[in-house]
Design an enzyme around this catalytic site. Structure first.
Site, PDB file in Angstrom:
ATOM      1  N   PHE A  20      33.620  33.606  29.682  1.00  0.00           N
ATOM      2  CA  PHE A  20      33.998  32.292  29.143  1.00  0.00           C
ATOM      3  C   PHE A  20      33.905  31.196  30.226  1.00  0.00           C
ATOM      4  CE2 PHE A  20      38.165  29.824  28.370  1.00  0.00           C
ATOM      5  CZ  PHE A  20      37.526  28.759  27.767  1.00  0.00           C
ATOM      6  N   LEU A  41      29.080  42.782  32.160  1.00  0.00           N
ATOM      7  CA  LEU A  41      29.023  42.536  30.712  1.00  0.00           C
ATOM      8  C   LEU A  41      30.112  43.325  29.964  1.00  0.00           C
ATOM      9  CD1 LEU A  41      25.115  42.477  30.198  1.00  0.00           C
ATOM     10  CD2 LEU A  41      26.656  40.573  30.734  1.00  0.00           C
ATOM     11  N   THR A  43      33.209  42.174  29.248  1.00  0.00           N
ATOM     12  CA  THR A  43      33.728  41.246  28.223  1.00  0.00           C
ATOM     13  C   THR A  43      32.832  40.020  28.101  1.00  0.00           C
ATOM     14  OG1 THR A  43      35.165  40.098  29.819  1.00  0.00           O
ATOM     15  CG2 THR A  43      36.138  41.932  28.615  1.00  0.00           C
ATOM     16  N   ASP A  59      28.734  45.942  38.675  1.00  0.00           N
ATOM     17  CA  ASP A  59      30.193  45.946  38.768  1.00  0.00           C
ATOM     18  C   ASP A  59      30.598  45.367  40.133  1.00  0.00           C
ATOM     19  OD1 ASP A  59      32.869  46.650  38.955  1.00  0.00           O
ATOM     20  OD2 ASP A  59      32.576  48.674  38.180  1.00  0.00           O
ATOM     21  N   SER A 122      45.862  32.501  38.772  1.00  0.00           N
ATOM     22  CA  SER A 122      46.436  32.291  37.444  1.00  0.00           C
ATOM     23  C   SER A 122      47.874  31.803  37.522  1.00  0.00           C
ATOM     24  CB  SER A 122      46.409  33.624  36.686  1.00  0.00           C
ATOM     25  OG  SER A 122      47.177  33.539  35.513  1.00  0.00           O
ATOM     26  N   TYR A 146      48.865  42.342  36.180  1.00  0.00           N
ATOM     27  CA  TYR A 146      47.878  41.253  36.261  1.00  0.00           C
ATOM     28  C   TYR A 146      48.388  40.146  37.189  1.00  0.00           C
ATOM     29  CZ  TYR A 146      45.056  37.223  34.754  1.00  0.00           C
ATOM     30  OH  TYR A 146      44.242  36.111  34.727  1.00  0.00           O
ATOM     31  N   ARG A 213      53.345  25.456  26.455  1.00  0.00           N
ATOM     32  CA  ARG A 213      52.242  25.865  27.332  1.00  0.00           C
ATOM     33  C   ARG A 213      51.464  24.626  27.759  1.00  0.00           C
ATOM     34  NH1 ARG A 213      55.014  29.602  27.181  1.00  0.00           N
ATOM     35  NH2 ARG A 213      54.584  31.751  26.545  1.00  0.00           N
ATOM     36  N   ARG A 271      56.883  39.004  22.469  1.00  0.00           N
ATOM     37  CA  ARG A 271      56.565  40.153  23.319  1.00  0.00           C
ATOM     38  C   ARG A 271      57.510  40.185  24.512  1.00  0.00           C
ATOM     39  NH1 ARG A 271      50.165  39.782  24.143  1.00  0.00           N
ATOM     40  NH2 ARG A 271      50.603  37.639  23.622  1.00  0.00           N
ATOM     41  N   GLY A 273      58.703  40.075  28.111  1.00  0.00           N
ATOM     42  CA  GLY A 273      58.055  39.504  29.301  1.00  0.00           C
ATOM     43  C   GLY A 273      57.394  38.162  29.030  1.00  0.00           C
TER      44      GLY A 273
HETATM   45  P1  NAD Z   1      36.183  36.506  30.529  1.00  0.00           P
HETATM   46  O1  NAD Z   1      36.635  37.885  30.155  1.00  0.00           O
HETATM   47  O2  NAD Z   1      35.477  35.694  29.501  1.00  0.00           O
HETATM   48  O3  NAD Z   1      35.298  36.552  31.839  1.00  0.00           O
HETATM   49  C1  NAD Z   1      35.375  37.558  32.821  1.00  0.00           C
HETATM   50  C2  NAD Z   1      33.963  38.010  33.128  1.00  0.00           C
HETATM   51  O4  NAD Z   1      34.013  38.977  34.199  1.00  0.00           O
HETATM   52  C3  NAD Z   1      33.262  38.700  31.950  1.00  0.00           C
HETATM   53  O5  NAD Z   1      31.959  38.195  31.790  1.00  0.00           O
HETATM   54  C4  NAD Z   1      33.246  40.173  32.341  1.00  0.00           C
HETATM   55  O6  NAD Z   1      32.147  40.881  31.767  1.00  0.00           O
HETATM   56  C5  NAD Z   1      33.199  40.081  33.852  1.00  0.00           C
HETATM   57  N1  NAD Z   1      33.748  41.256  34.524  1.00  0.00           N
HETATM   58  C6  NAD Z   1      34.916  41.871  34.292  1.00  0.00           C
HETATM   59  N2  NAD Z   1      35.072  42.931  35.116  1.00  0.00           N
HETATM   60  C7  NAD Z   1      33.966  42.966  35.884  1.00  0.00           C
HETATM   61  C8  NAD Z   1      33.526  43.829  36.924  1.00  0.00           C
HETATM   62  N3  NAD Z   1      34.275  44.882  37.333  1.00  0.00           N
HETATM   63  N4  NAD Z   1      32.331  43.594  37.510  1.00  0.00           N
HETATM   64  C9  NAD Z   1      31.556  42.538  37.102  1.00  0.00           C
HETATM   65  N5  NAD Z   1      31.914  41.694  36.119  1.00  0.00           N
HETATM   66  C10 NAD Z   1      33.114  41.903  35.526  1.00  0.00           C
HETATM   67  O7  NAD Z   1      37.517  35.743  31.053  1.00  0.00           O
HETATM   68  P2  NAD Z   1      37.734  34.232  31.511  1.00  0.00           P
HETATM   69  O8  NAD Z   1      38.809  33.664  30.654  1.00  0.00           O
HETATM   70  O9  NAD Z   1      36.440  33.516  31.629  1.00  0.00           O
HETATM   71  O10 NAD Z   1      38.356  34.465  32.966  1.00  0.00           O
HETATM   72  C11 NAD Z   1      37.690  34.085  34.166  1.00  0.00           C
HETATM   73  C12 NAD Z   1      38.710  34.150  35.298  1.00  0.00           C
HETATM   74  O11 NAD Z   1      39.746  33.195  35.076  1.00  0.00           O
HETATM   75  C13 NAD Z   1      39.397  35.498  35.463  1.00  0.00           C
HETATM   76  O12 NAD Z   1      39.524  35.777  36.840  1.00  0.00           O
HETATM   77  C14 NAD Z   1      40.749  35.274  34.832  1.00  0.00           C
HETATM   78  O13 NAD Z   1      41.730  36.147  35.366  1.00  0.00           O
HETATM   79  C15 NAD Z   1      41.010  33.829  35.203  1.00  0.00           C
HETATM   80  N6  NAD Z   1      41.969  33.129  34.336  1.00  0.00           N
HETATM   81  C16 NAD Z   1      41.649  32.834  33.056  1.00  0.00           C
HETATM   82  C17 NAD Z   1      42.570  32.136  32.268  1.00  0.00           C
HETATM   83  C18 NAD Z   1      42.282  31.760  30.834  1.00  0.00           C
HETATM   84  O14 NAD Z   1      43.142  31.140  30.213  1.00  0.00           O
HETATM   85  N7  NAD Z   1      41.111  32.084  30.289  1.00  0.00           N
HETATM   86  C19 NAD Z   1      43.826  31.779  32.812  1.00  0.00           C
HETATM   87  C20 NAD Z   1      44.116  32.117  34.115  1.00  0.00           C
HETATM   88  C21 NAD Z   1      43.181  32.772  34.894  1.00  0.00           C
END
Ligand code: NAD
Length: 305
Positions: A20, A41, A43, A59, A122, A146, A213, A271, A273
């Site tokens: 995302f 890939l 997620t 990975d 985060s 997390y 939030r 939930r 927590g």
């Molecule tokens: P997302 O799941 O859409 O993106 C994460 C990406 O990382 C995915 O494309 C997934 O395939 C890839 N990935 C996961 N594990 C992997 C691995 N071992 N090796 C290679 N690729 C891997 O999530 P997002 O919301 O885009 O999150 C991006 C970052 O922002 C993350 O670090 C998340 O913790 C952080 N974050 C997001 C939010 C939110 O509200 N979306 C809030 C706080 C922090």
């Protein structure tokens, strides 16, 4: 999005760039830079990687894959993570490998390249804050593996500036929403309510709905990343929110209206927590990065529709 001067002419790696937030960042960088994406890939989606960016399917925990993707990079945006809080609760060890050990390896590799690292942390690291808005110096009391893992990554990343003079910036995202969030695994409340509203309801609020939030649009998260890539104020962590609070009930009402207006709004137990209120004090990012949120919630929800 605000016109922000990000990096130009650089070789850039975005871990998690098929996800995302990472894919929106790739969209913003690809015209002016040589962009690589390292993503397994799990997620994320190949189709979200923009034309012109090179996908290294692998990975981040695999040292060889990381090594190849980091070769010759100037800046790394580290977004890859195990983002599902329930999954980190179910398997703290495996999630620690992705969220902490792989980050440490990435920082070591960045040291060899003298590459700048911008790392996704985060709001989960604050846990249930004593007061809102929460500022970067407030206590860190995460309530999930997390959150503990993000706290560790956050600290390690800043430590690399103190110990090794590596240019690092940590961004503590609050509740990020926007197009493509629904496809991911984060399970964010905006995506859940949209899915429920589109299915005709019910839209299920956990608890009274009076909890608040700080919803920040992905365009503003991209803006913060571009600023972090060029700032002199390195070795620091910054809250990235919108700086405004919205109750979950108000969000449910807005999304009901945007998805046809017929869905029933119901309540289920909260939930364990789950935190009461979350709101970012964004003055540090404003002052030192020049960050300014540009998308308010109504406009931002329209972009999801
Ligand atoms: P997302 O799941 O859409 O993106 C994460 C990406 O990382 C995915 O494309 C997934 O395939 C890839 N990935 C996961 N594990 C992997 C691995 N071992 N090796 C290679 N690729 C891997 O999530 P997002 O919301 O885009 O999150 C991006 C970052 O922002 C993350 O670090 C998340 O913790 C952080 N974050 C997001 C939010 C939110 O509200 N979306 C809030 C706080 C922090």
């Amino acid at each position: 999005m605000q016109d922000v001067c990000g990096p130009r002419g650089e070789r850039i790696l975005i871990t998690g760039g098929a996800g995302f937030i990472g894919s929106h960042l790739a969209d913003a960088l690809v015209a002016e830079n040589d962009v690589r994406v390292l993503d397994d890939l799990s997620t994320g989606f190949r189709a979200q990687v923009p034309d012109g960016a090179e996908l290294f399917e692998g990975d981040v925990c695999d040292p060889d894959a990381l090594d190849a993707a980091m070769d010759g990079v100037d800046t790394v945006f580290h977004e890859a993570a195990m983002v599902s809080i329930p999954k980190t609760v179910a398997d703290p060890l495996a999630s620690n490998e992705v969220n902490v050990t792989a980050t440490l390896r990435l920082l070591e590799r960045a040291r060899a390249e003298s590459a700048r690292v911008v790392c996704a942390s985060s709001a989960a690291i604050y846990g249930n804050p004593d007061r809102v808005p929460v500022s970067e110096t407030d206590p860190l009391r995460p309530t999930s593996p997390y959150g503990v893992q993000k706290q560790t990554l956050d600290h390690y990343t800043r430590l690399y500036t103190d110990l090794y003079d590596l240019e690092t910036v940590v961004l503590r995202y609050f509740n990020v929403y926007g197009p493509r969030a629904e496809a991911g695994e984060y399970g964010d409340v905006v995506s859940v309510f949209f899915r429920q509203g589109r299915a005709g309801g019910p839209i299920t609020i956990e608890g009274s709905g009076e909890q608040t939030r700080d919803f920040v649009h992905v365009d503003d998260v991209v803006q913060a990343n571009l600023r972090a890539a060029t700032t002199d104020a390195v070795g620091e962590a910054y809250n990235v929110g919108c700086g405004t609070e919205t109750t979950v009930s108000a969000l449910a009402e807005k999304i009901r209206a945007l998805t046809g207006g017929d869905a029933e709004i119901t309540h289920v137990d909260r939930r364990p927590g789950d935190i009461d209120d979350s709101l970012a004090d964004i003055s540090k990012a404003r002052e030192r990065l020049g960050y300014e949120p540009t998308v308010d919630l109504d406009e931002g929800l329209d972009s999801v529709v």
